[in-house]
Scaffold this motif. Structure first.
Motif, PDB file in Angstrom:
ATOM      1  N   LYS A 419       0.901  -1.166  -0.126  1.00 17.87           N
ATOM      2  CA  LYS A 419      -0.009  -0.143  -0.184  1.00 17.87           C
ATOM      3  C   LYS A 419       0.946   1.254   0.018  1.00 17.87           C
ATOM      4  O   LYS A 419       1.748   1.307   0.693  1.00 17.87           O
ATOM      5  CB  LYS A 419      -0.878  -0.223   1.141  1.00 17.87           C
ATOM      6  N   TRP A 420       0.468   2.107  -0.729  1.00 21.23           N
ATOM      7  CA  TRP A 420       1.196   3.366  -0.923  1.00 21.23           C
ATOM      8  C   TRP A 420       0.557   4.656   0.300  1.00 21.23           C
ATOM      9  O   TRP A 420      -0.562   4.344   0.432  1.00 21.23           O
ATOM     10  CB  TRP A 420       1.219   4.010  -2.333  1.00 21.23           C
ATOM     11  N   PRO A 421       1.364   5.299   0.597  1.00 19.65           N
ATOM     12  CA  PRO A 421       0.970   6.414   1.592  1.00 19.65           C
ATOM     13  C   PRO A 421      -0.275   7.535   0.904  1.00 19.65           C
ATOM     14  O   PRO A 421      -0.224   7.496  -0.583  1.00 19.65           O
ATOM     15  CB  PRO A 421       2.144   7.193   1.654  1.00 19.65           C
ATOM     16  N   GLN A 422      -1.091   7.769   1.639  1.00 18.37           N
ATOM     17  CA  GLN A 422      -2.250   8.606   1.243  1.00 18.37           C
ATOM     18  C   GLN A 422      -2.381  10.146   1.765  1.00 18.37           C
ATOM     19  O   GLN A 422      -1.710  10.419   3.023  1.00 18.37           O
ATOM     20  CB  GLN A 422      -3.606   8.100   1.656  1.00 18.37           C
ATOM     21  N   THR A 445      -4.099   9.103  -3.265  1.00 19.11           N
ATOM     22  CA  THR A 445      -3.189   8.196  -2.876  1.00 19.11           C
ATOM     23  C   THR A 445      -1.854   8.428  -3.885  1.00 19.11           C
ATOM     24  O   THR A 445      -1.916   8.630  -4.925  1.00 19.11           O
ATOM     25  CB  THR A 445      -3.490   6.814  -3.450  1.00 19.11           C
ATOM     26  N   VAL A 446      -0.711   8.302  -3.277  1.00 19.46           N
ATOM     27  CA  VAL A 446       0.699   8.778  -4.063  1.00 19.46           C
ATOM     28  C   VAL A 446       0.825   7.786  -5.059  1.00 19.46           C
ATOM     29  O   VAL A 446       0.657   6.370  -4.841  1.00 19.46           O
ATOM     30  CB  VAL A 446       1.737   8.610  -2.864  1.00 19.46           C
ATOM     31  N   PRO A 447       1.053   8.002  -6.352  1.00 18.15           N
ATOM     32  CA  PRO A 447       1.283   7.379  -7.348  1.00 18.15           C
ATOM     33  C   PRO A 447       2.724   6.391  -7.171  1.00 18.15           C
ATOM     34  O   PRO A 447       3.553   6.747  -6.618  1.00 18.15           O
ATOM     35  CB  PRO A 447       1.590   8.246  -8.677  1.00 18.15           C
ATOM     36  N   PRO A 448       2.573   5.211  -7.639  1.00 20.64           N
ATOM     37  CA  PRO A 448       3.456   4.275  -7.426  1.00 20.64           C
ATOM     38  C   PRO A 448       4.908   4.518  -8.528  1.00 20.64           C
ATOM     39  O   PRO A 448       5.979   4.080  -8.170  1.00 20.64           O
ATOM     40  CB  PRO A 448       3.147   2.905  -7.713  1.00 20.64           C
ATOM     41  N   ASN A 449       4.573   5.365  -9.445  1.00 16.49           N
ATOM     42  CA  ASN A 449       5.933   5.724 -10.280  1.00 16.49           C
ATOM     43  C   ASN A 449       6.301   7.075 -10.073  1.00 16.49           C
ATOM     44  O   ASN A 449       5.332   7.956  -9.805  1.00 16.49           O
ATOM     45  CB  ASN A 449       5.309   5.464 -11.762  1.00 16.49           C
ATOM     46  N   LEU A 542       7.531  -3.375  -4.524  1.00 16.96           N
ATOM     47  CA  LEU A 542       7.318  -2.030  -4.449  1.00 16.96           C
ATOM     48  C   LEU A 542       6.253  -1.597  -5.272  1.00 16.96           C
ATOM     49  O   LEU A 542       5.731  -0.608  -5.212  1.00 16.96           O
ATOM     50  CB  LEU A 542       8.528  -1.195  -4.898  1.00 16.96           C
ATOM     51  N   GLY A 543       5.805  -2.547  -6.074  1.00 18.79           N
ATOM     52  CA  GLY A 543       4.813  -2.152  -6.963  1.00 18.79           C
ATOM     53  C   GLY A 543       4.914  -1.149  -7.964  1.00 18.79           C
ATOM     54  O   GLY A 543       3.952  -0.532  -8.334  1.00 18.79           O
ATOM     55  N   GLY A 544       5.983  -0.945  -8.579  1.00 19.81           N
ATOM     56  CA  GLY A 544       6.517   0.164  -9.367  1.00 19.81           C
ATOM     57  C   GLY A 544       5.909  -0.106 -10.836  1.00 19.81           C
ATOM     58  O   GLY A 544       5.284   0.552 -11.446  1.00 19.81           O
TER      59      GLY A 544
END
Length: 575
Positions: A419-422, A445-449, A542-544
């Motif tokens: 999960k990424w930070p919000q 939601t902070v984008p993963p890229n 990391l889900g990048g």
């Protein structure tokens, strides 16, 4: 003096690392026609035709000779000698060095009188002309030059705003045309006793009360350029020299950065430039401009390249000594996420005096330094109507540095997506009566890229159960609020599969524009580049670029398709 035609008189720009003193330009000036279109014969005995007017020059005619055979064979040699030694009246050839002073006929007459030479530059010219006469006179007949120390300024140089040929110079350009914008020689005079060694200033450098004329003439921006003009005297050689007969052949300007401006450009292999005089005879002259600088040998080029390489290496060593070689890297199995954000503006809210409270919530395996501020409040901003929208411009920057740690993974986390930070937003208002109101909630939601993103967050606020809440909001302030602002999204404390918001009444309010600049740093990226292999362990977690980005892409396409369907339904209802 003349009309320029039959040639490309454009300006060319060159860049050179060599010293400008090595620049040499060969100028070849030739008169194509005489005083009229029909040549006037000059008899070998020296008698002119009666049709030749006094003061005009004729073209000498060669006497007829019989062709010599092999025994006499000296014709080709004499022709070669004539080409090597051009006619001094109708043809002129000279190689100019940078800032080389070649005097004209008018300058020779002007500076030959020592009484008219007051300044040190005029005294120097008087000495040079005296020495030149002792050595045999001028080297050229028509070609001469003006250096950067002379008080000459090309009358045709204008500061135009555009490149349009139909543009007319402005009033300021007309007034500035004759203002000399290069460095001036300081004029000095002898002292009262006539001693030339003791020089005194003629005027004071500081003017306590300048006049209007002094303000106009002195407040001129000096251009950091050295200029040289190559000129030609196109008048009749036997007559009195006039300044109106002088014509500019080439202008060379050199800036402090090594940029050389040549106007017009070198002729190279093109046709020569043509000048037609304005006199009654309409004489036609042609001239060529070629680069005569000596080319470097292979040894000199290798020596110069080696010197530049050593200089560059020394400069690199100095920078390395200042910066150091200790580059801060992320810890092993850790992703460093740098967020440079900005809360740009808020639009279309009900009340004025808006400010935004924001904070970042970190999911599992995410951490930050203890000194890192994960929340903040913007300044209070009043709205302004822009394009029929009530807008509050904040331009509030914030910066955060977060870490995603892989070393804390358990077996249960292997099959779950990270999960990424919000970023949570809460818009509030404060009026002059100190009445607080909640205007809306939203989250990102902070984008993963990594990259630059711009979001327009749609905000909503909860409604009360009766009209009493609306009246209290209007008169004394206050409105229903969320006990946990993370309820806008799925809270981290929620363990169930479904989060039900049934019974919660909300109202759409305005929107907030947020910009995010994301940078990611990890050792896994370096390992992937060095090994040229897909490092799947950390990158996948990391889900990048893998599962999470694919899911996010599918959801994004679904939202776009849903908006298109809603737009199509709205059109059908209006029809």
């Amino acid at each position: 003096m003349g009309d320029d035609s039959a040639g490309d008189f454009g300006t060319s720009y060159y860049r050179s690392l060599d010293p400008i003193k090595n620049l040499q330009i060969r100028v070849h000036l030739k008169r194509v026609t005489g005083s009229s279109l029909v040549p006037k014969a000059v008899l070998p005995g020296g008698n002119r035709n009666e049709d030749v007017a006094e003061g005009q020059e004729g073209i000498p005619l060669k006497p007829l000779r019989k062709k010599s055979g092999a025994a006499g064979g000296g014709g080709e040699g004499s022709k070669a000698q004539e080409e090597e030694q051009p006619n001094t009246e109708n043809e002129d050839l000279y190689i100019f060095d940078w800032q080389e002073k070649v005097f004209s006929r008018r300058e020779v007459q002007l500076y030959s009188n020592e009484a008219s030479c007051e300044g040190p530059l005029e005294q120097k010219y008087f000495t040079d002309i005296k020495q030149q006469k002792a050595e045999g006179g001028r080297k050229t007949k028509r070609i001469f030059s003006y250096t950067d120390y002379d008080s000459f300024t090309h009358k045709e140089e204008e500061s135009l705003t555009t490149t349009s040929p139909n543009e007319e110079p402005s009033f300021l350009a007309e007034k500035m045309r004759n203002v000399r914008r290069r460095k001036k020689m300081e004029r000095r005079t002898r002292d009262a006793q006539g001693d030339p060694m003791l020089m005194q200033r003629r005027t004071n450098l500081v003017v306590e009360r300048p006049s209007e004329e002094q303000k106009k003439s002195s407040h001129v921006i000096d251009t950091p350029m050295n200029t040289m003009y190559i000129m030609a005297d196109l008048g009749v050689m036997d007559s009195e020299p006039k300044e109106e007969d002088e014509c500019t052949l080439c202008t060379i300007k050199v800036s402090m950065g090594g940029v050389i401006t040549v106007s017009p450009d070198f002729t190279h292999h093109r046709d020569p430039y043509t000048i037609v005089t304005d006199s009654a005879g309409r004489d036609t002259f042609q001239y060529t401009l070629t680069l005569a600088s000596k080319s470097m040998s292979s040894k000199e080029q290798a020596r110069e390249n080696k010197m530049y390489h050593e200089l560059l290496q020394r400069h690199t060593d100095i920078i390395t000594a200042y910066v150091g070689q200790d580059f801060e890297q992320a810890p092993p199995s850790t992703l460093r996420l740098c967020i440079l954000g900005e809360i740009v503006s808020a639009k279309n809210f009900e009340y004025d005096g808006l400010y935004v409270h924001y904070f970042v919530e970190l999911p599992r395996h995410w951490a930050a330094d203890r000194a890192q501020m994960l929340s903040g409040v913007t300044q209070t901003c009043f709205t302004k109507e822009i394009n029929r929208e009530y807008t509050s411009n904040f331009s509030h920057p914030f910066e955060m540095e977060l870490y995603y740690q892989m070393n804390e993974f358990t077996e249960e986390d292997q099959d779950t997506l990270p999960k990424w930070p919000q970023l949570f937003l809460e818009v509030l208002s404060l009026d002059t009566w100190q009445r607080y109101r909640t205007e809306g909630y939203g989250c990102i939601t902070v984008p993963p890229n990594p990259g630059t993103y711009t979001f327009e967050v749609k905000m909503w606020r909860p409604l009360g159960k009766s009209s009493y809440d609306d009246m209290r909001r209007f008169f004394i302030g206050g409105s229903p609020e969320l006990e946990d602002p993370s309820y806008v999204s799925v809270p981290l404390t929620h363990d169930g599969k479904v989060l039900s918001r049934f019974g919660l009444k909300t109202e759409t309010t305005g929107s907030v524009t947020v910009k995010l600049n994301l940078m990611q740093q990890s050792r896994a990226f370096m390992d992937q580049i060095s090994s040229r292999k897909n490092v799947g362990t950390l990158i996948d977690r990391l889900g990048g670029m893998t599962v999470q980005s694919s899911v996010a892409g599918v959801l994004d396409l679904f939202q776009k398709a849903r908006k298109r369907m809603q737009a199509a339904q709205d059109k059908l209802t209006t029809i």
